[in-house]
Scaffold this motif. Structure first.
Motif, PDB file in Angstrom:
ATOM      1  N   TYR A  72     -48.006  16.511 -16.616  1.00  0.00           N
ATOM      2  CA  TYR A  72     -47.604  15.852 -15.376  1.00  0.00           C
ATOM      3  C   TYR A  72     -48.791  15.165 -14.687  1.00  0.00           C
ATOM      4  O   TYR A  72     -48.598  14.345 -13.787  1.00  0.00           O
ATOM      5  N   LEU A  73     -50.025  15.513 -15.115  1.00  0.00           N
ATOM      6  CA  LEU A  73     -51.208  14.819 -14.608  1.00  0.00           C
ATOM      7  C   LEU A  73     -51.705  13.751 -15.578  1.00  0.00           C
ATOM      8  O   LEU A  73     -52.278  12.749 -15.153  1.00  0.00           O
ATOM      9  N   MET A  74     -51.519  13.980 -16.864  1.00  0.00           N
ATOM     10  CA  MET A  74     -51.931  13.018 -17.887  1.00  0.00           C
ATOM     11  C   MET A  74     -50.747  12.744 -18.808  1.00  0.00           C
ATOM     12  O   MET A  74     -50.614  13.333 -19.870  1.00  0.00           O
ATOM     13  N   ARG A 255     -46.718   7.776  -5.960  1.00  0.00           N
ATOM     14  CA  ARG A 255     -47.684   8.820  -5.570  1.00  0.00           C
ATOM     15  C   ARG A 255     -47.025   9.863  -4.678  1.00  0.00           C
ATOM     16  O   ARG A 255     -47.257  11.066  -4.831  1.00  0.00           O
ATOM     17  N   THR A 256     -46.184   9.392  -3.758  1.00  0.00           N
ATOM     18  CA  THR A 256     -45.491  10.318  -2.865  1.00  0.00           C
ATOM     19  C   THR A 256     -44.594  11.275  -3.647  1.00  0.00           C
ATOM     20  O   THR A 256     -44.472  12.461  -3.313  1.00  0.00           O
ATOM     21  N   MET A 257     -43.985  10.775  -4.726  1.00  0.00           N
ATOM     22  CA  MET A 257     -43.108  11.607  -5.550  1.00  0.00           C
ATOM     23  C   MET A 257     -43.882  12.392  -6.614  1.00  0.00           C
ATOM     24  O   MET A 257     -43.271  13.070  -7.448  1.00  0.00           O
ATOM     25  N   GLN A 258     -45.232  12.268  -6.617  1.00  0.00           N
ATOM     26  CA  GLN A 258     -46.068  12.944  -7.617  1.00  0.00           C
ATOM     27  C   GLN A 258     -45.675  12.530  -9.049  1.00  0.00           C
ATOM     28  O   GLN A 258     -45.732  13.339  -9.979  1.00  0.00           O
ATOM     29  N   LEU A 264     -49.360   5.228 -13.179  1.00  0.00           N
ATOM     30  CA  LEU A 264     -50.085   4.538 -14.252  1.00  0.00           C
ATOM     31  C   LEU A 264     -49.359   3.264 -14.676  1.00  0.00           C
ATOM     32  O   LEU A 264     -50.001   2.247 -14.979  1.00  0.00           O
ATOM     33  N   ALA A 265     -48.031   3.301 -14.719  1.00  0.00           N
ATOM     34  CA  ALA A 265     -47.271   2.107 -15.078  1.00  0.00           C
ATOM     35  C   ALA A 265     -47.531   0.982 -14.088  1.00  0.00           C
ATOM     36  O   ALA A 265     -47.685  -0.189 -14.480  1.00  0.00           O
ATOM     37  N   THR A 266     -47.613   1.311 -12.803  1.00  0.00           N
ATOM     38  CA  THR A 266     -47.864   0.285 -11.788  1.00  0.00           C
ATOM     39  C   THR A 266     -49.286  -0.247 -11.882  1.00  0.00           C
ATOM     40  O   THR A 266     -49.523  -1.452 -11.738  1.00  0.00           O
ATOM     41  N   ILE A 267     -50.250   0.633 -12.128  1.00  0.00           N
ATOM     42  CA  ILE A 267     -51.636   0.188 -12.296  1.00  0.00           C
ATOM     43  C   ILE A 267     -51.741  -0.811 -13.448  1.00  0.00           C
ATOM     44  O   ILE A 267     -52.409  -1.849 -13.347  1.00  0.00           O
TER      45      ILE A 267
END
Length: 300
Positions: A72-74, A255-258, A264-267
């Protein structure tokens, strides 16, 4: 009695001059080259960035498999691709992109309209340069996100705040670019222009801007980069349903939804848009300007 030869013989100086002219003609003449095949173009321009992307994906996947961080972090590349698939099925992918791109382009065009005359004024009027030249340099180095709190106080949670941040980020770069371009113009060009009657706006249009074009173009390119960065900074903070959802607002929502896959998709989308604008507009324009000044040799 032998007939004397009355044909004039070329002197050594004339021969050297003829050789010099032939050499200059050879330099001016570009030898005809066979047009590169499609295979060579693909091999030279498509394969290297494709290999780089595949290498990044391979390293990313290896890190995911190594479980250095929880999933969930990577997330894996497949998880990020799933976010794109979800946006595509919902019909929102291009809506998010267009919301940000339209804001960025509009802000950039307004920044050109303000930064160009401002840069010319700073470049040509010594008193103005002494007064605001250092201020422009300081504004260019100021992070765009620093303007967001002030812009919110001035304009509230509105598009005015977003465009104000974009302008404050882009105008100094465009103005400084044209100042640098004008400073590099040989004084002879300006004297010739005055001799031919170029005065005022005529001189600006036919002498200053064409001669300063390489530096001006560099300023425009940097100005777009600052516009895009400033826009993302503003969209990350200015959140309200009435403004619609751009890429920065989308990333903040993830980010708000963690949702790290969404972040990453948006970046990656932000990166793709920035690269696409450069490849489709600025790079061809830059090559054309440099080639027109003999600074870039046509390869095919």
């Amino acid at each position: 009695m032998a007939n004397s030869d009355t044909t004039p013989r070329p002197t050594a100086g004339a021969s050297d001059l003829a050789g010099l002219e032939a050499g200059l003609d050879a330099l001016d003449t570009v030898p005809a080259q066979d047009r590169q095949s499609i295979g060579r173009v693909v091999l030279a321009k498509v394969v290297p960035p494709l290999v780089a992307v595949l290498l990044v994906l391979a390293v990313w996947q290896a890190v995911y498999w190594a479980e250095i961080q929880p999933d969930y972090l990577m997330p894996s590349p497949a998880d990020v691709w799933g976010e794109y698939d979800e946006m595509w099925r919902q019909g929102t992918l291009f809506e998010y992109i267009w919301t940000s791109v339209s804001r960025g382009l509009l802000g950039f065009l307004v920044a050109i309209a303000i930064g160009t005359p401002l840069g010319l004024l700073v470049a040509r009027v010594k008193l103005v340069r002494a007064a605001i030249g250092p201020v422009l340099t300081g504004l260019q180095s100021l992070p765009s996100v620093a303007w967001v709190p002030a812009a919110i106080i001035w304009f509230g949670l509105s598009n005015g705040t977003i465009y104000a941040v974009v302008l404050l980020g882009a105008v100094p770069s465009i103005a400084n670019g044209i100042v640098a371009g004008v400073d590099q113009i040989p004084p002879l060009y300006l004297r010739v222009g005055r001799t031919l009657g170029a005065r005022g706006l005529t001189s600006v249009r036919h002498v200053l801007l064409p001669a300063a074009l390489p530096g001006y173009l560099a300023g425009l390119k940097q100005g777009w980069a600052f516009s895009w960065r400033s826009l993302m900074a503003a969209e990350l903070i200015v959140q309200t349903p009435s403004l619609g959802t751009g890429l920065g607002q989308l990333m903040e929502g993830y980010r708000t939804m963690q949702n790290m896959s969404g972040v990453l998709a948006t970046i990656i989308l932000i990166l793709i848009v920035g690269v696409a604008i450069d490849l489709l507009f600025f790079s061809p324009l830059e090559r054309r300007v440099l080639r027109g000044r003999g600074l870039l040799v046509r390869s095919s």
